[in-house]
Design a protein around this motif. Sequence first.
Motif, PDB file in Angstrom:
ATOM      1  N   ILE A  46      -4.829   0.199  -7.393  1.00  0.00           N
ATOM      2  CA  ILE A  46      -6.227   0.571  -7.164  1.00  0.00           C
ATOM      3  C   ILE A  46      -6.254   1.660  -6.111  1.00  0.00           C
ATOM      4  O   ILE A  46      -5.679   1.502  -5.015  1.00  0.00           O
ATOM      5  CB  ILE A  46      -7.052  -0.646  -6.673  1.00  0.00           C
ATOM      6  N   GLU A  47      -6.911   2.771  -6.417  1.00  0.00           N
ATOM      7  CA  GLU A  47      -7.034   3.881  -5.482  1.00  0.00           C
ATOM      8  C   GLU A  47      -8.273   3.673  -4.605  1.00  0.00           C
ATOM      9  O   GLU A  47      -9.399   3.633  -5.104  1.00  0.00           O
ATOM     10  CB  GLU A  47      -7.159   5.209  -6.240  1.00  0.00           C
ATOM     11  N   VAL A  48      -8.045   3.525  -3.295  1.00  0.00           N
ATOM     12  CA  VAL A  48      -9.133   3.267  -2.345  1.00  0.00           C
ATOM     13  C   VAL A  48      -9.157   4.396  -1.316  1.00  0.00           C
ATOM     14  O   VAL A  48      -8.104   4.758  -0.770  1.00  0.00           O
ATOM     15  CB  VAL A  48      -8.938   1.909  -1.634  1.00  0.00           C
ATOM     16  N   PRO A  49     -10.332   4.979  -1.032  1.00  0.00           N
ATOM     17  CA  PRO A  49     -10.389   6.065  -0.040  1.00  0.00           C
ATOM     18  C   PRO A  49     -10.099   5.583   1.373  1.00  0.00           C
ATOM     19  O   PRO A  49     -10.439   4.447   1.744  1.00  0.00           O
ATOM     20  CB  PRO A  49     -11.825   6.586  -0.162  1.00  0.00           C
ATOM     21  N   VAL A  89      -5.470   5.597  -0.365  1.00  0.00           N
ATOM     22  CA  VAL A  89      -4.317   4.700  -0.392  1.00  0.00           C
ATOM     23  C   VAL A  89      -4.335   3.949  -1.722  1.00  0.00           C
ATOM     24  O   VAL A  89      -5.400   3.620  -2.255  1.00  0.00           O
ATOM     25  CB  VAL A  89      -4.362   3.710   0.805  1.00  0.00           C
ATOM     26  N   SER A  90      -3.156   3.727  -2.272  1.00  0.00           N
ATOM     27  CA  SER A  90      -3.023   2.966  -3.513  1.00  0.00           C
ATOM     28  C   SER A  90      -2.564   1.559  -3.156  1.00  0.00           C
ATOM     29  O   SER A  90      -1.474   1.361  -2.623  1.00  0.00           O
ATOM     30  CB  SER A  90      -2.001   3.638  -4.433  1.00  0.00           C
ATOM     31  N   ILE A  91      -3.437   0.576  -3.402  1.00  0.00           N
ATOM     32  CA  ILE A  91      -3.079  -0.829  -3.183  1.00  0.00           C
ATOM     33  C   ILE A  91      -2.499  -1.347  -4.493  1.00  0.00           C
ATOM     34  O   ILE A  91      -3.178  -1.361  -5.524  1.00  0.00           O
ATOM     35  CB  ILE A  91      -4.295  -1.662  -2.753  1.00  0.00           C
ATOM     36  N   GLU A  92      -1.229  -1.776  -4.463  1.00  0.00           N
ATOM     37  CA  GLU A  92      -0.509  -2.105  -5.691  1.00  0.00           C
ATOM     38  C   GLU A  92      -0.082  -3.564  -5.705  1.00  0.00           C
ATOM     39  O   GLU A  92       0.327  -4.118  -4.678  1.00  0.00           O
ATOM     40  CB  GLU A  92       0.715  -1.199  -5.838  1.00  0.00           C
ATOM     41  N   CYS A 144       0.842  -1.201   0.000  1.00  0.00           N
ATOM     42  CA  CYS A 144       0.000   0.000   0.000  1.00  0.00           C
ATOM     43  C   CYS A 144       0.875   1.249   0.000  1.00  0.00           C
ATOM     44  O   CYS A 144       1.934   1.268   0.640  1.00  0.00           O
ATOM     45  CB  CYS A 144      -0.906   0.025   1.226  1.00  0.00           C
ATOM     46  N   ARG A 145       0.417   2.282  -0.693  1.00  0.00           N
ATOM     47  CA  ARG A 145       1.100   3.571  -0.685  1.00  0.00           C
ATOM     48  C   ARG A 145       0.101   4.658  -0.345  1.00  0.00           C
ATOM     49  O   ARG A 145      -0.999   4.694  -0.890  1.00  0.00           O
ATOM     50  CB  ARG A 145       1.733   3.873  -2.051  1.00  0.00           C
TER      51      ARG A 145
END
Length: 586
Positions: free
Chosen positions: A437-440, A368-371, A361-362
């Motif tokens: 994936i961009e997750v709030p 947060v971007s889960i990569e 995660c970033r």
Amino acid sequence: MDAALLRRVEQQRVEMLYGNALAVSGSALLMVAMIAVITWPHTSHTRIIGWSIATLLVQVGSLVLTTGFRHADNRATASSSWGWRFAAASGIAGCVWGSSAFVLVDSNQSLTLALIAACLAARATISVITHAHFPPALHAFTAPVFGLLALRYIMLGGYGNAALGVMWFAVLGYLLLFGDRQARELVAQIRLRYENEQLVGQLQQQYALADQARARAESASRSKSLFFAAANHDLRQPLHSLGLFATALRNGKVDEQGRRMIDQILQATESLEQLFDNLLDISKLDAGQVEVKKEIVPANLVLDRLRSTFAKSAEEKGLKFVVRRSRGVLYTDPTLLFRVLSNLVSNALRYTERGGVIVACRKRRNGVSIEVWDSGIGIPPEQHERIFEEFYQLNNPARDRSRGLGLGLATVRRIVSLLEHPLNVRSTLGRGSRFSIEVPLADPNKIHSGAATIEQKVPNLIGGKLIMVIDDEESVRLGMQSLLESWGCKCITAMDSDQALASINGRVPDFIIADLRLRGDRNGIDAIRELRAKLGEIPAVLISGDTATEQLRKVSAAGLTMMHKPLKAVRLRALLNHEFAKKQRA
């Protein structure tokens, strides 16, 4: 300018010319009255009346011409001809108006001539406004008015009168130039308007073509979905029977060799079931039957589940599989998010031969971007969109089923769109890919996730229960009966609700299993309703291989649970145990 546009411009100019005729007649009558008043004390009344009658006759002729134009059938096709007719009438009117300088004024009446000159100038100025749409009409009217007036001054003799005559010729030239400029601007405006109309028409035509293309595409998509749904149902039916018989056979007395063969049958059945489940996912997402249930959940809840799900697969393939935990708290649907990430991780492991896969995660500005990173074969830039199409696979021309079916990323694209979580792809050929994936993010103090609860095992409560099976396929009824009896259940089978009611002999089933599609126009929804109407509120489940959008909506509207063929025995057993446990608690 093309010929068609020129004709439309000409037509519009003539229409405007005749449109002003009535207004011109009103101002002309007023001007005739003013000239008569000015000349009445100094000029013969006979000449004044004669000139006034001549002027009025000219105006009447103009109005008659205008009426003829408005009722003409050829006004659109012969607009130029009508324009020249108006120009001729204007020329006659100009001569009559200009003659007033000779007819109504004697050589010694310079003041009266000056007043008449002012009236004629005003009348000519009005004509500039009304006749500039069609320059020949303007020229035909103003030239005799100012020409005769100038000539009258010159004929009076003397330097001053000659100068006034030249001045009126200059005024005539200026008015003609001004009128021509007005005419050009008017033509430009009319042309621009028609060109805009043409552009609008072309755009509307393009939009219509685009709408037709979109309608054809949507129709093709619907046809494809209907084909998949029908094929899905027809193929699931025998596969469902096969699975039931194989499971029932395995539960019986079978030697080790027979058990291995049955396990191979069940494994093949499971592979086909995976294909049908993927098709079902696509159908459900396209039908809008997937409900998003967003909640506040720790990121580690999803990440830990990914680790436990794929660690063994990565180890068997000799790959490193790293899932970095995160302290982030997400606002998402954890079930759907896990499906997306599990598809991405599964693809990454499938297309990676050495190295490994990392999930991390970033932190971003608003979330947060889960990569998911891999060191696999990579994706060419021109294929970044195509990989999300159904059944599209990279480097698998032989359609090796061990490399998937080409539906995983199509499902991912639909789910992230439903979740409103942006999906991005970066890849380098030969070095690997990264899906993010961009997750709030959410407030960690508000964590309350149903997904975080621990599942409790349900005791075996199905022994001795009476199960009603309704299906129009005999092989399915026999397979289901064999399976249920191997679990210790009692079973009644029927092909429809009438046969079911006739075979119960006063007993009330504990549970109903009904196929969605029955013979004729009957269906499992109606069969369950009929049995409940006679026997009370009996728990029930629908079994079907149908993935058509309309059927999914009908089941949802009826408030029933539907399980899809081919049905895994363990799922059916878990459902029965769950329903009976729920009834026991109540």
